[in-house]
Every structure is written in structure tokens, then in C-alpha cells.
Design a protein around this motif. Structure first.
Motif, PDB file in Angstrom:
ATOM      1  N   THR A 194       5.984 -25.057 -37.042  1.00 35.05           N
ATOM      2  CA  THR A 194       5.332 -24.159 -37.999  1.00 35.05           C
ATOM      3  C   THR A 194       6.330 -23.624 -39.028  1.00 35.05           C
ATOM      4  O   THR A 194       5.966 -23.372 -40.178  1.00 35.05           O
ATOM      5  CB  THR A 194       4.649 -22.982 -37.273  1.00 35.05           C
ATOM      6  OG1 THR A 194       5.587 -22.367 -36.370  1.00 35.05           O
ATOM      7  CG2 THR A 194       3.441 -23.451 -36.489  1.00 35.05           C
ATOM      8  N   THR A 208       6.851 -26.420 -41.622  1.00 37.73           N
ATOM      9  CA  THR A 208       5.675 -26.505 -42.491  1.00 37.73           C
ATOM     10  C   THR A 208       5.646 -25.348 -43.481  1.00 37.73           C
ATOM     11  O   THR A 208       5.380 -25.539 -44.678  1.00 37.73           O
ATOM     12  CB  THR A 208       4.391 -26.491 -41.648  1.00 37.73           C
ATOM     13  OG1 THR A 208       4.376 -27.626 -40.789  1.00 37.73           O
ATOM     14  CG2 THR A 208       3.153 -26.520 -42.537  1.00 37.73           C
ATOM     15  N   ASP A 251       5.751 -25.481 -47.533  1.00 35.12           N
ATOM     16  CA  ASP A 251       4.598 -25.020 -48.319  1.00 35.12           C
ATOM     17  C   ASP A 251       4.904 -23.784 -49.164  1.00 35.12           C
ATOM     18  O   ASP A 251       4.423 -23.658 -50.291  1.00 35.12           O
ATOM     19  CB  ASP A 251       3.420 -24.699 -47.391  1.00 35.12           C
ATOM     20  CG  ASP A 251       2.863 -25.944 -46.711  1.00 35.12           C
ATOM     21  OD1 ASP A 251       3.153 -27.058 -47.177  1.00 35.12           O
ATOM     22  OD2 ASP A 251       2.151 -25.792 -45.696  1.00 35.12           O
TER      23      ASP A 251
END
Length: 208
Positions: free
Chosen positions: A38, A41, A45
Motif C-alpha cells: 500500500t 501504491t 499515486d
């Protein structure tokens, strides 16, 4: 505006940090993560400037030092400020070796945390006073210091592993483990496994 990613496996802790940090005009939490996947990611992002990184991310999860190393290896890596409860030599050295810019403890007052985030975003090194004292003590203590590999051996000793199990964990021979133990005993002034663990905990080399 300094963009911040929170990495901690406790949702309540993340919520508290978000409430604190978002209250500052120049700081903004742009994402949260609870582990390696996570975090990778979220960095991809959200492109944070600073990652606030806990070191303990659950018993079965990749630790914060390894997550830090993976984030810092990215093409455009964010700065990492460790925010943890641990101030042992082993934790500090692993985090800094992994590329963390700073190391702060969770009992720091909010104003100290805000200042540390801003300094980290500027590329400055930030260390909690007790962390700095630990590093100074390590470099100034008489005699040879315990190496990173010997710290690993001490941590395995503290878990109760025997020589064969330690050799398997470290991918070395039992003879190498025995050699490490001999050096550790000499450096800590002990002659037993239990004594080595006790001395390492007392000197804040490893966690209790």
C-alpha cells in the motif's frame, strides 16, 4: 504545501496523526498505508514529499526499515521520517542505513513533529535527542562496537534460537555463528548466551 504519506499499521494512530498534521497550514496528508504494497501504491499515486514511517508494521509484515529501503530505491523517492516507539541501536541503524532522513519518537510533542517534517522536506537530517545520544554513545564508547551482523545474532539469541537455527536464518555455517558469539561475548564482557542478551538489552542495543 508539504505532501505527507502516513505509514502505520494502526488505523487509530494514522487518524490521530492526520488530525494533527492537517491542522498546519503548510502540511497536508495525501495518503495512508499500512505496509509495503500500500505504501508503494500510495507513493506512485500521490507523490508525497515526506513519508512518516513506523518501524513495526505487524508481526507478519515487512518492517518499516525494509519499506523505507524500497521507497528510497524508487526513481523519484520521497524523503522518509521514521516515527516510532523504538530507540535501540539496531532499529536506528537499520532505518538510517535504509535511507531514512530522520528518526523521531512517538512521544515527541506535536510542535517537534511539525518541525521535523518541515526539516525532512528540506533534506535535513532530524534525530530525536535520545536517538542522537545513542549514536554518540555508540561511536564514543571504548573498545570495539557490536557490528550489524552481531546485532542480528543478538536478536536471534533473544528469540531463543540455537546455533543451528541461527545459521539457517543468517545463511551461514554454525562455525560462523560460533565465531560471532565469541566476538559478542568479548565485546559485552559476558560468557553466556543469557548474559549476552541481558547486556544487549541493558545497553539498548536490541529491544527487550
Amino acid at each position: 504545501m508539504i505532501r505527507i504519506l502516513l505509514v502505520d499499521d494502526h488505523p487509530v494512530v494514522r487518524a490521530g496523526l492526520r488530525a494533527l498534521v492537517d491542522g498546519q497550514d503548510d502540511l497536508s496528508v495525501v495518503g495512508e498505508a499500512d505496509g509495503l504494497d500500500t505504501a508503494l501504491t500510495a507513493v506512485h499515486d500521490q507523490r508525497p514529499d515526506v513519508v512518516l514511517m513506523d518501524l513495526s508494521l505487524g508481526a507478519d509484515a515487512v518492517g518499516g526499515a525494509e519499506v523505507t529501503s524500497r521507497l528510497r530505491a524508487l526513481p523519484e523517492p520521497p524523503e522518509v521520517l521514521v516515527l516510532t516507539t523504538y530507540d535501540t541501536e539496531a532499529d536506528i541503524l537499520r532505518a538510517l542505513d535504509a535511507g531514512a532522513r530522520g528518526y523521531l519518537l512517538k512521544d515527541a510533542p506535536p510542535t517537534e513533529l511539525f518541525a521535523a517534517i518541515r526539516a525532512t522536506a528540506r533534506g535535513e537530517t532530524v534525530l530525536a535527542p535520545s536517538v542522537a545520544a545513542t549514536l554518540v554513545r555508540r561511536t564514543s564508547q571504548p573498545g570495539p562496537t557490536v557490528t550489524e551482523r552481531e546485532v542480528e545474532v543478538l536478536e536471534l539469541l533473544a528469540r531463543g534460537l540455537g546455533n543451528r537455527e541461527m545459521a539457517r536464518e543468517l545463511f551461514v555455517s554454525e562455525a560462523t555463528v560460533k565465531s560471532h558469539l565469541s566476538h559478542i561475548y568479548g565485546k559485552l564482557g559476558v560468557d553466556t548466551r543469557a548474559g549476552a542478551v541481558a547486556a544487549a538489552i541493558e545497553r539498548r542495543i536490541i529491544r527487550p
